[in-house]
Design a protein around this motif. Sequence first.
Motif, PDB file in Angstrom:
ATOM      1  N   ALA A 111       0.827  -1.215   0.000  1.00  0.00           N
ATOM      2  CA  ALA A 111       0.000   0.000   0.000  1.00  0.00           C
ATOM      3  C   ALA A 111       0.857   1.260   0.000  1.00  0.00           C
ATOM      4  N   ARG A 112       2.075   1.164   0.522  1.00  0.00           N
ATOM      5  CA  ARG A 112       2.961   2.325   0.589  1.00  0.00           C
ATOM      6  C   ARG A 112       3.969   2.364  -0.551  1.00  0.00           C
ATOM      7  N   ALA A 113       4.246   1.190  -1.147  1.00  0.00           N
ATOM      8  CA  ALA A 113       5.300   1.099  -2.144  1.00  0.00           C
ATOM      9  C   ALA A 113       4.915   1.791  -3.443  1.00  0.00           C
ATOM     10  N   GLU A 114       5.915   2.359  -4.102  1.00  0.00           N
ATOM     11  CA  GLU A 114       5.689   2.985  -5.409  1.00  0.00           C
ATOM     12  C   GLU A 114       5.249   1.922  -6.410  1.00  0.00           C
ATOM     13  N   GLY A 115       4.106   2.156  -7.025  1.00  0.00           N
ATOM     14  CA  GLY A 115       3.570   1.186  -7.966  1.00  0.00           C
ATOM     15  C   GLY A 115       2.886   0.013  -7.295  1.00  0.00           C
ATOM     16  N   GLY A 116       2.864   0.003  -5.947  1.00  0.00           N
ATOM     17  CA  GLY A 116       2.191  -1.062  -5.209  1.00  0.00           C
ATOM     18  C   GLY A 116       2.852  -2.413  -5.341  1.00  0.00           C
ATOM     19  N   ASN A 117       4.181  -2.428  -5.597  1.00  0.00           N
ATOM     20  CA  ASN A 117       4.872  -3.693  -5.828  1.00  0.00           C
ATOM     21  C   ASN A 117       5.976  -3.903  -4.794  1.00  0.00           C
ATOM     22  N   VAL A 118       5.892  -5.009  -4.070  1.00  0.00           N
ATOM     23  CA  VAL A 118       6.953  -5.438  -3.155  1.00  0.00           C
ATOM     24  C   VAL A 118       7.212  -6.911  -3.440  1.00  0.00           C
ATOM     25  N   PRO A 119       8.348  -7.232  -4.087  1.00  0.00           N
ATOM     26  CA  PRO A 119       8.637  -8.634  -4.431  1.00  0.00           C
ATOM     27  C   PRO A 119       8.521  -9.541  -3.214  1.00  0.00           C
ATOM     28  N   LEU A 120       7.847 -10.665  -3.378  1.00  0.00           N
ATOM     29  CA  LEU A 120       7.557 -11.554  -2.258  1.00  0.00           C
ATOM     30  C   LEU A 120       8.833 -12.081  -1.608  1.00  0.00           C
ATOM     31  N   ARG A 121       9.810 -12.439  -2.415  1.00  0.00           N
ATOM     32  CA  ARG A 121      11.041 -12.991  -1.839  1.00  0.00           C
ATOM     33  C   ARG A 121      11.771 -11.944  -1.005  1.00  0.00           C
ATOM     34  N   GLU A 122      11.835 -10.733  -1.512  1.00  0.00           N
ATOM     35  CA  GLU A 122      12.469  -9.642  -0.770  1.00  0.00           C
ATOM     36  C   GLU A 122      11.746  -9.402   0.553  1.00  0.00           C
ATOM     37  N   PHE A 123      10.424  -9.425   0.493  1.00  0.00           N
ATOM     38  CA  PHE A 123       9.629  -9.227   1.700  1.00  0.00           C
ATOM     39  C   PHE A 123       9.903 -10.328   2.721  1.00  0.00           C
ATOM     40  N   ARG A 124       9.921 -11.566   2.276  1.00  0.00           N
ATOM     41  CA  ARG A 124      10.129 -12.690   3.199  1.00  0.00           C
ATOM     42  C   ARG A 124      11.510 -12.632   3.847  1.00  0.00           C
ATOM     43  N   ASP A 125      12.521 -12.234   3.081  1.00  0.00           N
ATOM     44  CA  ASP A 125      13.878 -12.144   3.635  1.00  0.00           C
ATOM     45  C   ASP A 125      13.953 -11.076   4.725  1.00  0.00           C
ATOM     46  N   LYS A 126      13.335  -9.920   4.475  1.00  0.00           N
ATOM     47  CA  LYS A 126      13.360  -8.841   5.464  1.00  0.00           C
ATOM     48  C   LYS A 126      12.548  -9.205   6.701  1.00  0.00           C
ATOM     49  N   LEU A 127      11.420  -9.872   6.479  1.00  0.00           N
ATOM     50  CA  LEU A 127      10.580 -10.279   7.600  1.00  0.00           C
ATOM     51  C   LEU A 127      11.300 -11.311   8.461  1.00  0.00           C
ATOM     52  N   SER A 128      11.996 -12.221   7.817  1.00  0.00           N
ATOM     53  CA  SER A 128      12.738 -13.243   8.554  1.00  0.00           C
ATOM     54  C   SER A 128      13.828 -12.611   9.419  1.00  0.00           C
ATOM     55  N   SER A 129      14.512 -11.614   8.878  1.00  0.00           N
ATOM     56  CA  SER A 129      15.553 -10.925   9.649  1.00  0.00           C
ATOM     57  C   SER A 129      14.961 -10.199  10.851  1.00  0.00           C
ATOM     58  N   ALA A 130      13.804  -9.557  10.633  1.00  0.00           N
ATOM     59  CA  ALA A 130      13.149  -8.839  11.724  1.00  0.00           C
ATOM     60  C   ALA A 130      12.703  -9.801  12.823  1.00  0.00           C
ATOM     61  N   MET A 131      12.251 -10.976  12.447  1.00  0.00           N
ATOM     62  CA  MET A 131      11.828 -11.964  13.428  1.00  0.00           C
ATOM     63  C   MET A 131      13.006 -12.480  14.234  1.00  0.00           C
ATOM     64  N   ASP A 132      14.126 -12.655  13.583  1.00  0.00           N
ATOM     65  CA  ASP A 132      15.332 -13.094  14.295  1.00  0.00           C
ATOM     66  C   ASP A 132      15.739 -12.079  15.360  1.00  0.00           C
ATOM     67  N   LEU A 133      15.662 -10.809  15.018  1.00  0.00           N
ATOM     68  CA  LEU A 133      16.045  -9.756  15.958  1.00  0.00           C
ATOM     69  C   LEU A 133      15.121  -9.712  17.170  1.00  0.00           C
ATOM     70  N   LEU A 134      13.861 -10.095  16.972  1.00  0.00           N
ATOM     71  CA  LEU A 134      12.887 -10.080  18.068  1.00  0.00           C
ATOM     72  C   LEU A 134      12.785 -11.422  18.790  1.00  0.00           C
ATOM     73  N   GLY A 135      13.449 -12.441  18.251  1.00  0.00           N
ATOM     74  CA  GLY A 135      13.361 -13.763  18.852  1.00  0.00           C
ATOM     75  C   GLY A 135      12.009 -14.414  18.655  1.00  0.00           C
ATOM     76  N   VAL A 136      11.399 -14.169  17.478  1.00  0.00           N
ATOM     77  CA  VAL A 136      10.075 -14.717  17.172  1.00  0.00           C
ATOM     78  C   VAL A 136      10.222 -15.959  16.302  1.00  0.00           C
ATOM     79  N   ASP A 137       9.501 -17.019  16.638  1.00  0.00           N
ATOM     80  CA  ASP A 137       9.547 -18.250  15.866  1.00  0.00           C
ATOM     81  C   ASP A 137       8.989 -18.024  14.465  1.00  0.00           C
ATOM     82  N   LYS A 138       9.567 -18.696  13.476  1.00  0.00           N
ATOM     83  CA  LYS A 138       9.178 -18.491  12.076  1.00  0.00           C
ATOM     84  C   LYS A 138       7.728 -18.893  11.806  1.00  0.00           C
ATOM     85  N   SER A 139       7.177 -19.784  12.607  1.00  0.00           N
ATOM     86  CA  SER A 139       5.789 -20.199  12.405  1.00  0.00           C
ATOM     87  C   SER A 139       4.802 -19.070  12.710  1.00  0.00           C
TER      88      SER A 139
END
Length: 283
Positions: A111-139
């Motif tokens: 909703a915020r991205a230019e053109g409304g496009n956020v590649p899924l793989r890029e999103f998953r990689d960033k989300l995974s890193s953020a979860m690691d920093l918070l100590g959140v299980d991937k499930s």
Amino acid sequence: MSDQTPIFEARGLRVAIEGKEILRGVDLTIERGQVHALMGRNGSGKSTLAYVAMGHPNYEVLEGEIFYDGQDITEMDTDERARRGMFLAFQYPMAIPGVTVSKFMHSALKARAEGGNVPLREFRDKLSSAMDLLGVDKSFTGRYVNDGFSGGEKKRNETLMLCSLKRRYAVLDEIDSGLDVDALAAVARRIQAATEEDGLGVLAITHFGRFLEVLEPDRVHVLARGRIQVVGGPELAERLEAEGYVGVLAEAGESVGLPTGVTHPEDHEAGFGEDPFADPLDS
């Protein structure tokens, strides 16, 4: 806007809900990368300030203005404020059955991205890193948003969304409630890192000084009777722990109408029986 422009300002803000005035002239300025703590007794108006900052339609601005990154947003819709980078971490986050955490966050980013496009793989990689920093299980990301979550899981989820969505200004409405000691430290450290890495401006509403031992505030504000009555550095939170509100607000007695000659009885340091955090201004 210039980096010198405050990320958030409230100027002479008076706010009512259902005809009852709650905020009676609030002035607050938060710079980029700063953490401001807002403390006060329940019912003092802390959550009102949080909700009106995000444009909740039930709150009426009677007077004053709200500025975000130098722009007057007093009349701006909530969704537009969110698109521009504002974020509210709820005290009681709502469940959204049928929508996974991953899907919700991906949609918010698009909703915020230019053109409304956020590649899924890029999103998953960033989300995974953020979860690691918070100590959140991937499930965690496969679960429905806040559906069946414990109190602590809901607050971790709010923090995960805040940091993954790269917000510019965040109001944290008691995000520390419901967290155990380890989770509290993890959440506070991640938010602190966002202020340093991304210039996130934060208004942290809290009752607990221990949260501010990790999330280091630049300024601490005490709200009572709909106004910010006392402002100080991190040491103010420590004083509140030791003295309660009466001890701190007594110094501002003339401006807030405390009775002349307020004293602290010997049997209680704060002078309010068993509740050192009772609001002496509450009538």
